[in-house]
Motif scaffolding. Structure first.
Motif, PDB file in Angstrom:
ATOM      1  N   ASP A 124      50.605  48.826  43.988  1.00 43.02           N
ATOM      2  CA  ASP A 124      50.557  48.617  45.443  1.00 43.02           C
ATOM      3  C   ASP A 124      50.652  47.141  45.811  1.00 43.02           C
ATOM      4  O   ASP A 124      51.325  46.769  46.774  1.00 43.02           O
ATOM      5  CB  ASP A 124      49.264  49.201  46.023  1.00 43.02           C
ATOM      6  CG  ASP A 124      49.260  50.728  45.977  1.00 43.02           C
ATOM      7  OD1 ASP A 124      50.357  51.326  46.045  1.00 43.02           O
ATOM      8  OD2 ASP A 124      48.166  51.309  45.864  1.00 43.02           O
ATOM      9  N   ASN A 125      49.952  46.277  45.060  1.00 42.80           N
ATOM     10  CA  ASN A 125      49.892  44.854  45.398  1.00 42.80           C
ATOM     11  C   ASN A 125      50.826  43.994  44.556  1.00 42.80           C
ATOM     12  O   ASN A 125      50.834  42.774  44.701  1.00 42.80           O
ATOM     13  CB  ASN A 125      48.447  44.354  45.252  1.00 42.80           C
ATOM     14  CG  ASN A 125      47.525  45.081  46.200  1.00 42.80           C
ATOM     15  OD1 ASN A 125      47.774  45.129  47.399  1.00 42.80           O
ATOM     16  ND2 ASN A 125      46.461  45.676  45.659  1.00 42.80           N
ATOM     17  N   SER A 169      41.357  44.502  35.161  1.00 45.81           N
ATOM     18  CA  SER A 169      41.719  45.784  35.756  1.00 45.81           C
ATOM     19  C   SER A 169      41.934  45.710  37.264  1.00 45.81           C
ATOM     20  O   SER A 169      42.390  46.672  37.860  1.00 45.81           O
ATOM     21  CB  SER A 169      40.657  46.835  35.441  1.00 45.81           C
ATOM     22  OG  SER A 169      39.414  46.422  35.949  1.00 45.81           O
ATOM     23  N   SER A 170      41.603  44.583  37.869  1.00 47.11           N
ATOM     24  CA  SER A 170      41.847  44.384  39.306  1.00 47.11           C
ATOM     25  C   SER A 170      42.336  42.957  39.527  1.00 47.11           C
ATOM     26  O   SER A 170      41.588  42.094  40.008  1.00 47.11           O
ATOM     27  CB  SER A 170      40.557  44.625  40.105  1.00 47.11           C
ATOM     28  OG  SER A 170      40.105  45.938  39.967  1.00 47.11           O
ATOM     29  N   PRO A 171      43.591  42.666  39.172  1.00 46.09           N
ATOM     30  CA  PRO A 171      44.073  41.291  39.299  1.00 46.09           C
ATOM     31  C   PRO A 171      44.068  40.830  40.760  1.00 46.09           C
ATOM     32  O   PRO A 171      44.455  41.567  41.653  1.00 46.09           O
ATOM     33  CB  PRO A 171      45.495  41.346  38.737  1.00 46.09           C
ATOM     34  CG  PRO A 171      45.882  42.787  38.757  1.00 46.09           C
ATOM     35  CD  PRO A 171      44.628  43.572  38.680  1.00 46.09           C
ATOM     36  N   GLY A 172      43.577  39.606  40.967  1.00 46.91           N
ATOM     37  CA  GLY A 172      43.523  39.040  42.312  1.00 46.91           C
ATOM     38  C   GLY A 172      44.736  38.202  42.648  1.00 46.91           C
ATOM     39  O   GLY A 172      44.943  37.828  43.804  1.00 46.91           O
ATOM     40  N   GLU A 173      45.543  37.879  41.641  1.00 47.23           N
ATOM     41  CA  GLU A 173      46.751  37.078  41.841  1.00 47.23           C
ATOM     42  C   GLU A 173      47.941  37.836  41.265  1.00 47.23           C
ATOM     43  O   GLU A 173      47.774  38.885  40.628  1.00 47.23           O
ATOM     44  CB  GLU A 173      46.599  35.715  41.127  1.00 47.23           C
ATOM     45  CG  GLU A 173      45.422  34.872  41.594  1.00 47.23           C
ATOM     46  CD  GLU A 173      45.557  34.422  43.046  1.00 47.23           C
ATOM     47  OE1 GLU A 173      46.703  34.265  43.511  1.00 47.23           O
ATOM     48  OE2 GLU A 173      44.525  34.249  43.705  1.00 47.23           O
ATOM     49  N   ALA A 174      49.136  37.289  41.469  1.00 48.43           N
ATOM     50  CA  ALA A 174      50.340  37.933  40.938  1.00 48.43           C
ATOM     51  C   ALA A 174      50.239  38.114  39.423  1.00 48.43           C
ATOM     52  O   ALA A 174      50.678  39.125  38.873  1.00 48.43           O
ATOM     53  CB  ALA A 174      51.577  37.120  41.292  1.00 48.43           C
ATOM     54  N   LEU A 175      49.605  37.144  38.721  1.00 48.55           N
ATOM     55  CA  LEU A 175      49.347  37.253  37.297  1.00 48.55           C
ATOM     56  C   LEU A 175      47.958  36.709  37.036  1.00 48.55           C
ATOM     57  O   LEU A 175      47.648  35.571  37.378  1.00 48.55           O
ATOM     58  CB  LEU A 175      50.383  36.460  36.474  1.00 48.55           C
ATOM     59  CG  LEU A 175      50.128  36.408  34.967  1.00 48.55           C
ATOM     60  CD1 LEU A 175      50.193  37.812  34.343  1.00 48.55           C
ATOM     61  CD2 LEU A 175      51.156  35.493  34.286  1.00 48.55           C
ATOM     62  N   GLU A 176      47.115  37.538  36.436  1.00 49.85           N
ATOM     63  CA  GLU A 176      45.768  37.096  36.056  1.00 49.85           C
ATOM     64  C   GLU A 176      45.543  37.462  34.606  1.00 49.85           C
ATOM     65  O   GLU A 176      45.731  38.603  34.196  1.00 49.85           O
ATOM     66  CB  GLU A 176      44.719  37.771  36.942  1.00 49.85           C
ATOM     67  CG  GLU A 176      43.311  37.260  36.686  1.00 49.85           C
ATOM     68  CD  GLU A 176      42.285  37.827  37.656  1.00 49.85           C
ATOM     69  OE1 GLU A 176      41.107  37.917  37.246  1.00 49.85           O
ATOM     70  OE2 GLU A 176      42.663  38.203  38.795  1.00 49.85           O
TER      71      GLU A 176
END
Length: 188
Positions: A161-162, A171-178
């Motif tokens: 989705d994001n 399991s919940s990346p806050g950036e385009a790549l984490e």
């Protein structure tokens, strides 16, 4: 009155018993050249019927509908066709297949999607191989989660989705790549 066929057995308790002490055929049906040898099963005075046997002068056994359309065909060489009267594999199905259980494959076998392309899914040992001659497109309405190792930890997480990617247990990346852990790269 004379019977309509060579043998006519009627009545609510009509039965036929054929016995033979030798290990030979108890009943043999033979068709003339150009004709098959078949048995017709009828219900409700001809409203429903099925045939079984050799529908025409061919070397296959069939189950057919009341119009003699072959539903299941078995060739003398062992190939079985469902929806086709000329199977070329051990089992050939023309149409959709539905299953309510598991589908098991022996090691070294798998699912081949085309006879001309090298596109398949197979297994060897505990390894699964997905091979494509061209692009591999994965589509989901949610996320892709890749787990690996004996602990089954998340090694790669794709947030559909994001449009974000997490690596190393994220399991919940806050950036385009984490990435959780160290990153190493070479080149420019």
């Amino acid at each position: 009155s004379s019977p309509a066929t060579t043998l006519d057995i009627t009545g609510s308790s009509a039965k036929v018993l054929i016995t033979n002490e030798a290990n030979t055929e108890k009943l043999e049906l033979k068709g003339n050249t150009g004709f098959g040898s078949k048995i017709k099963f009828t219900r409700n005075l001809g409203s429903y019927s099925f045939f079984t046997g050799m529908m025409t002068n061919t070397s296959r056994f069939s189950i057919a509908d009341n119009s003699s359309n072959e539903l299941i065909s078995v060739k003398h060489s062992g190939e079985v066709g469902i929806g086709t009267d000329s199977p070329t594999s051990k089992l050939q199905v023309e149409g959709d297949i539905s299953a309510s259980g598991d589908l098991f494959f022996k090691e070294g076998s798998g699912v081949v999607f085309s006879e001309t392309d090298n596109t398949f899914i197979s297994m060897s040992g505990n390894d699964l191989f997905v091979v494509s001659d061209d692009d591999m497109i994965f589509r989901t309405d949610d996320d892709f989660i890749f787990r690996g190792g004996t602990s089954k930890n998340i090694s790669l997480f794709i947030d559909g989705d994001n449009q974000r990617v997490g690596i190393g247990g994220v399991s919940s990346p806050g950036e385009a790549l984490e990435v959780k852990g160290n990153i190493s790269s070479s080149g420019t």
